[in-house]
Design an enzyme around this catalytic site. Structure first.
Site, PDB file in Angstrom:
ATOM      1  N   THR A   1      -2.277   2.846   7.019  1.00  0.00           N
ATOM      2  CA  THR A   1      -2.944   3.299   5.802  1.00  0.00           C
ATOM      3  C   THR A   1      -2.077   4.207   4.958  1.00  0.00           C
ATOM      4  O   THR A   1      -1.215   4.887   5.480  1.00  0.00           O
ATOM      5  CB  THR A   1      -4.198   4.115   6.151  1.00  0.00           C
ATOM      6  OG1 THR A   1      -4.831   4.481   4.933  1.00  0.00           O
ATOM      7  CG2 THR A   1      -3.853   5.370   6.888  1.00  0.00           C
TER       8      THR A   1
ATOM      9  N   THR B   1      -1.574  11.526  -5.597  1.00  0.00           N
ATOM     10  CA  THR B   1      -1.865  10.744  -6.814  1.00  0.00           C
ATOM     11  C   THR B   1      -3.269  11.139  -7.282  1.00  0.00           C
ATOM     12  O   THR B   1      -3.417  12.126  -7.984  1.00  0.00           O
ATOM     13  CB  THR B   1      -1.740   9.223  -6.574  1.00  0.00           C
ATOM     14  OG1 THR B   1      -2.537   8.853  -5.460  1.00  0.00           O
ATOM     15  CG2 THR B   1      -0.301   8.837  -6.321  1.00  0.00           C
TER      16      THR B   1
ATOM     17  N   ASN C   1     -11.836   5.436 -11.473  1.00  0.00           N
ATOM     18  CA  ASN C   1     -11.187   4.137 -11.371  1.00  0.00           C
ATOM     19  C   ASN C   1     -11.297   3.278 -12.617  1.00  0.00           C
ATOM     20  O   ASN C   1     -10.574   2.292 -12.758  1.00  0.00           O
ATOM     21  CB  ASN C   1     -11.691   3.407 -10.141  1.00  0.00           C
ATOM     22  CG  ASN C   1     -11.051   3.971  -8.900  1.00  0.00           C
ATOM     23  OD1 ASN C   1      -9.843   3.876  -8.751  1.00  0.00           O
ATOM     24  ND2 ASN C   1     -11.842   4.620  -8.064  1.00  0.00           N
TER      25      ASN C   1
ATOM     26  N   GLU D   1     -11.824   9.388  -3.493  1.00  0.00           N
ATOM     27  CA  GLU D   1     -12.052   9.489  -4.937  1.00  0.00           C
ATOM     28  C   GLU D   1     -13.533   9.689  -5.255  1.00  0.00           C
ATOM     29  O   GLU D   1     -14.363   8.841  -4.933  1.00  0.00           O
ATOM     30  CB  GLU D   1     -11.525   8.226  -5.625  1.00  0.00           C
ATOM     31  CG  GLU D   1      -9.993   8.186  -5.625  1.00  0.00           C
ATOM     32  CD  GLU D   1      -9.415   6.865  -6.091  1.00  0.00           C
ATOM     33  OE1 GLU D   1      -8.211   6.830  -6.378  1.00  0.00           O
ATOM     34  OE2 GLU D   1     -10.168   5.891  -6.171  1.00  0.00           O
TER      35      GLU D   1
END
Lengths: 397, 397
Positions: free
Chosen positions: A183, A146, A392, A269
């Site tokens: 996770t 993703t 984000n 990220e």
């Protein structure tokens, strides 16, 4: 390095869930029903595939894993559960296997329903494309990405009864990562023969020492899943509990989990640094973990890492709110080998300059000694960058 | 609005701690020893002035507050404690008051020692410049700013025995803010006459409902302090416990604390939005608070606020790891009046468009109904912006 494991075939296709041009649906199939163990999210809010998968795993067996990215199928109510069952049934029908042996997995946006038509159209192509070499599993590794920037995989092997036993793992995850028991998505395949109960215990211990010791942003996903399938296709004898072979297998499994966990954090990220937080001298393991986790999740500590600022004041402040027992006049903090704080007091500008040089590296360890006991643990984290916020703030738009 | 309170004088100077051109040392003096109460950080690591101040407050009295910014005097060992005592002694000597009646307060970088010579040079100028009007307190409000972009103050008053009783508060804080019992620096002055024990209880209740319900970044400072001095200079009769006057005073005090707490969050590092997280329907108050706090601290939720993205999936995921009891198929989530999630399921694109409009405002409320009980609480937070990372990556350099 080949990802192939005897008796497993895999494929991935563009199903349309994420538009025309992205691999978004993957399939792994064992030639025979495999012993299977899973560890799932501890989040109270659980995605439909997690609820379904955990229930099916009670039998200790699985034969296929069908995984999509783009939509998490979480917070989708009864309709989400029906969709998951239906997709699994379509696959089982196509493959001619028991429906209960299909594990489903989803990752992506929470709250959207799966488009079952994408699955209906893609499943025949997926099944037709199954291959037993490395390329099939590599494609699955890409299909589950993703916000990941790289696919994540690892392989371990050892010799048993004169044959090579292999363990291959695929993982994804770059955000909403602070597992607590499990996770992200991780699929581990082995051609060893293992009893399902033993498999479950080994997986739990492996996960505890790896995925449960990492954080990217302190958030725990609704979809976290680690699945381990052992199909026995190597031909080696089943692992006997307590045998050297079992210990060897477990060591390799743990090493593989740790390898994948590091890959997940390294690809956090917006992350530019991989940081190990080591807490020593804690009263007990739980306090060591709590202290390490609090430091590893502090936004102030993580932005200082990003700024390459050896700001130990933020580390000790995080430590002080962690609940761990220690005397502030006894604690020490080191960046790799550079001891910057001794007995709770900073060691001056010259030492700070050396610590700053440590922080300029892409990877380093912060060691905190609480001097309160003998328990220790490691936690993996990353820095908190401008890109994290950009990624984000814009994720869905 | 004047900040002046009868019987209190104040001043601030450039002492040199933060270079030549910044106000960095403030002083507040009561004309007589005042009843005093304090609430200090619950961080295990406590700055020297916190340790000293808490010990001195056991007597329930104080007459002067000496506060510097730039250096926190935290993690400075025995030397830091000696420096704090010495600065206090120099001030007491200059003012001709008891040393035990001096409260010290510091905010800034952890791990650096105070430069006592800055204090020695500045104290005579500070004392000479004391003034009883609003300007003196305004200067103190500016002298305690660190990453704050605006000074923070609030005033409340009411009439008692035919005289106006006033309460003035000054606060600072924009980072390392997630108080747990106390927060940042806050000085509250009143000319009411109050017994120290009653003062302490009223302060604790006021702080619990205000500063203990805010977060900027989830970190708790080593220096958090709220001091309340009541010098009785209004001439009004002492507040009797349970009297209408006491309830009036407490209501005003709570309102003032909440006002200052909002100012702190509104000025959060890099923040562009002030968000109230309201959790209703919790099993008990503790779970309501834990749920609200987990949402309020989630980096994923806060970056979505920054991106003006009504990403309720992140809110429900945070809720699910909070430990609060709820059924994922019963929970609802609203942005101001827009109910976006009902019975755990999203309400579609049209509702989402209206929720997005709510997020474009500088201030809004997220209401989560757990449908598990009847307890509720509010928590204040802000968004997590690119500027937050910039500020905290560069803070010391």
């Amino acid at each position: 390095m080949t990802l192939a494991v005897r008796g497993f075939r895999a494929a991935a296709v563009k199903s349309g869930i994420r538009g025309k041009d992205r691999l978004d649906l993957g399939l792994i199939v064992s030639e025979r029903p495999a012993a299977a163990a899973g560890v799932f999210t501890t989040n109270t809010v659980k995605a439909a595939p997690v609820l379904l998968g955990a229930s099916r795993l009670k039998g200790g067996r699985a034969q296929a894993i069908l995984v999509n990215s783009g939509i998490a199928n979480a917070c989708t109510g009864e309709e989400g559960m029906r969709n998951a069952r239906l997709c699994g049934a379509m696959l089982a029908d196509n493959l001619g296997i028991e429906e209960e042996l299909v594990q489903l997995s989803s990752t992506g946006v929470i709250g959207m329903q799966l488009d079952v038509e994408c699955f209906r159209g893609a499943i025949p192509r997926l099944a037709a494309g199954l291959r037993d070499d490395s390329a099939g599993l590599e494609a699955v590794g890409r299909a589950i990405m993703t916000t990941d920037t790289v696919p994540k995989s690892a392989v371990r092997s050892f010799e048993l009864d004169g044959v090579e036993v292999r363990i291959t793992g695929l993982a994804k995850g770059a955000g909403m990562i602070m597992p607590d028991m499990a996770t992200m998505l991780c699929f581990i395949l082995t051609d060893a023969a293992v009893d399902p109960d033993l498999l479950r215990r080994m997986l739990r211990r492996g996960v505890e020492a790896s995925f449960n010791r990492i954080t990217i942003d302190g958030d725990t996903s609704t979809n976290d899943t680690v699945l381990l399938l052992a199909n026995g296709s190597s031909g080696a004898a089943p692992l006997a509990e307590g045998s050297p072979a079992q210990m060897l297998f477990e060591e390799r499994l743990r090493s593989l989990c740790l390898d994948l966990a590091r890959q997940v954090v390294r690809d956090g990220e917006g992350a530019s640094k991989l940081v190990t937080i080591r807490v020593e001298g804690a009263v007990d393991e739980a306090q060591a973990r709590q202290a390490a986790r609090t430091i590893a999740n502090s936004s102030l500590v993580k932005t200082a890492f990003f700024g390459e600022d050896a700001n130990w004041g933020r580390i000790i402040a995080a430590l002080g709110r962690s609940g761990a027992t220690f005397d502030q006049n006894a604690v020490s903090i080191a960046f790799d080998g550079v001891v910057m704080v001794k007995d709770g007091v900073g060691q001056g500008a010259e030492v700070e300059a050396r610590a700053t040089a440590v922080l300029k590296q892409p990877e380093f360890t912060v060691t905190v000694d609480l001097r309160a006991g003998s328990a220790a643990t490691n936690y993996l984290t990353c820095d908190f960058s401008i890109d994290y916020v950009k990624i984000n703030a814009d994720y869905r738009t």
